[in-house]
Design a protein around this motif. Structure first.
Motif, mmCIF file in Angstrom:
data_model
loop_
_atom_site.group_PDB
_atom_site.id
_atom_site.type_symbol
_atom_site.label_atom_id
_atom_site.label_comp_id
_atom_site.label_asym_id
_atom_site.label_seq_id
_atom_site.Cartn_x
_atom_site.Cartn_y
_atom_site.Cartn_z
ATOM 1 N N ARG A 17 0.831 -1.219 0.000
ATOM 2 C CA ARG A 17 0.000 0.000 0.000
ATOM 3 C C ARG A 17 0.856 1.255 0.000
ATOM 4 N N GLN A 18 1.907 1.269 0.817
ATOM 5 C CA GLN A 18 2.770 2.450 0.904
ATOM 6 C C GLN A 18 3.461 2.737 -0.422
ATOM 7 N N CYS A 19 4.024 1.692 -1.028
ATOM 8 C CA CYS A 19 4.746 1.891 -2.283
ATOM 9 C C CYS A 19 3.789 2.236 -3.423
ATOM 10 N N ALA A 20 2.639 1.618 -3.447
ATOM 11 C CA ALA A 20 1.661 1.942 -4.487
ATOM 12 C C ALA A 20 1.282 3.425 -4.412
ATOM 13 N N GLN A 21 1.066 3.915 -3.194
ATOM 14 C CA GLN A 21 0.711 5.321 -3.034
ATOM 15 C C GLN A 21 1.873 6.227 -3.406
ATOM 16 N N SER A 22 3.078 5.907 -2.919
ATOM 17 C CA SER A 22 4.246 6.750 -3.175
ATOM 18 C C SER A 22 4.642 6.757 -4.645
ATOM 19 N N TRP A 23 4.485 5.612 -5.294
ATOM 20 C CA TRP A 23 4.966 5.469 -6.665
ATOM 21 C C TRP A 23 3.876 5.706 -7.704
ATOM 22 N N GLY A 24 2.662 5.971 -7.263
ATOM 23 C CA GLY A 24 1.607 6.342 -8.196
ATOM 24 C C GLY A 24 0.849 5.201 -8.831
ATOM 25 N N PHE A 25 0.798 4.034 -8.177
ATOM 26 C CA PHE A 25 0.029 2.910 -8.703
ATOM 27 C C PHE A 25 -1.400 2.969 -8.166
ATOM 28 N N GLU A 26 -2.331 2.581 -9.000
ATOM 29 C CA GLU A 26 -3.745 2.706 -8.645
ATOM 30 C C GLU A 26 -4.185 1.709 -7.586
#
Length: 371
Positions: free
Chosen positions: A49-58
């Motif tokens: 969840r953290q990386c998806a948010q930081s890296w712009g993944f939906e």
């Protein structure tokens, strides 16, 4: 394919490098199709969840199989430890999705063969992360060789050395497991073998020696428990190329002072060409009759460079090479042929590595087609 939805598996160093490359590709290149970062997977749900948010993944997944099944994902990028490449790639290919996998392709030649056969049956684009070949200055080196400026090629001398395992107190990691395609040859040398093939073509036969220098390492940082290490710390091999050239390759993760020393010298009847990844924006070229080497700097006249800088000497870096790799992948998805390493070529690299391991084990010359 109207839109390319990226599904990224893994959030380590290479996962981040892939995410940056997809972002940069969108920013600097006129891509043939819109690109979306559809989903990211990591076994740790919180990190996903953290990386998806930081890296712009939906979307974030804690199960990589759910990512592959996600209808918004139509390109699967795999950046996990090596032993997971096979099941993930095979699952993606089984549902007809293109795969972008980090190197080495697999932990065994049998797995690599199954992966290339599955890719052929699926009829989809595949690529493997040999990003150093996408350096504009490497493409110049290849053109110099193909144009015959070095004459008939006589020799290839290559080395890929780093020092991140030079200290015997450096702890065990998955890279220290043979079952995970660990060791200096798999981790570093695969890049060098891929580069040798990219520049000079097929290798017919090899002989080699390998050694495990540090046979014990701490189980983890600061841990007194020791784990036995059996993978190679360094490998040295002789090569006989199909074009008649002879060569040497060496790979070590014990060599003090080197951080990314992917280097080669290629000598021909009319000159010598030299490169070192630690100075990745330049070549050294000496033509017959000259008293020394000329330094050739990368600049905007080389394809790919101008997308990042309008002037020579301003330098590209590791992440730009990854972005150029992603651009080539995306163009291949649009039907434009390129020079990327697909599963077929990555299998050939693995076959060469397997021949080197056999030669070291049996202390003899090995024909590569024995594998």
């Amino acid at each position: 394919m109207r839109e390319i939805g990226i599904g990224l598996i893994g959030t380590g160093f290479m996962g981040r490098a892939h995410a940056l490359a997809f972002h940069q590709a969108k920013a600097v290149f006129d891509l043939p199709h819109p690109l979306t970062l559809a989903a990211l997977a990591d076994a740790d749900p919180q990190r996903a969840r953290q990386c998806a948010q930081s890296w712009g993944f939906e979307t974030a997944h804690s199960d990589w199989q759910r990512l592959i099944a996600d209808p918004k994902v139509n390109l699967v990028a795999i950046t996990t430890p090596n032993h997971l490449h096979f099941p993930m790639a095979m699952a993606a290919l089984a549902v007809g999705k293109p795969v972008y996998c980090e190197k080495p392709l697999a932990v065994s030649l049998d797995q690599a063969d199954q992966m290339r056969q599955a890719a052929k049956a699926a009829g989809v684009v595949t690529r493997v992360g040999y990003n150093y070949q996408h350096n504009p200055i490497i493409q110049l080196a290849r053109e110099i060789i193909l144009r015959g400026e070095l004459g008939s090629i006589v020799s290839f001398q290559g080395e890929f050395s780093e020092d991140f395992m030079a200290n015997p107190a450096s702890p065990w990691s998955w890279r220290c497991e043979a079952a995970h395609a660990g060791g200096a040859l798999a981790d570093l040398g695969s890049h060098l073998l891929a580069m040798a093939r990219h520049l000079l073509g097929d290798v017919e036969a090899v002989c080699a020696v390998s050694q495990t220098v540090h046979t014990q390492r701490p189980a983890s940082a600061g841990n007194r428990e020791q784990r036995t290490i059996a993978v190679d710390d360094h490998v040295h091999a002789l090569l006989r190329f199909a074009n008649g050239a002879c060569g040497t390759v060496s790979s070590s993760w014990l060599k003090h002072g080197y951080k990314n020393h992917l280097a080669f010298e290629i000598s021909g009847t009319l000159g010598t060409l030299a490169f070192d990844q630690e100075r990745l924006n330049e070549l050294r070229l000496c033509r017959a009759g000259e008293t020394g080497f000329q330094r050739l700097l990368a600049g905007p006249d080389l394809p790919g460079y101008a997308a990042f800088s309008p002037a020579a000497g301003h330098q590209l870096g590791y992440n730009e090479l990854k972005t150029l790799e992603v651009q080539e992948l995306l163009m291949a998805l649009a039907g434009e042929a390129g020079h990327g390493t697909d599963f077929e070529e990555a299998w050939a690299v693995e076959r060469l590595a397997a021949a080197i391991r056999l030669a070291a084990r049996e202390q003899r010359w090995v024909n590569v087609d024995e594998q």
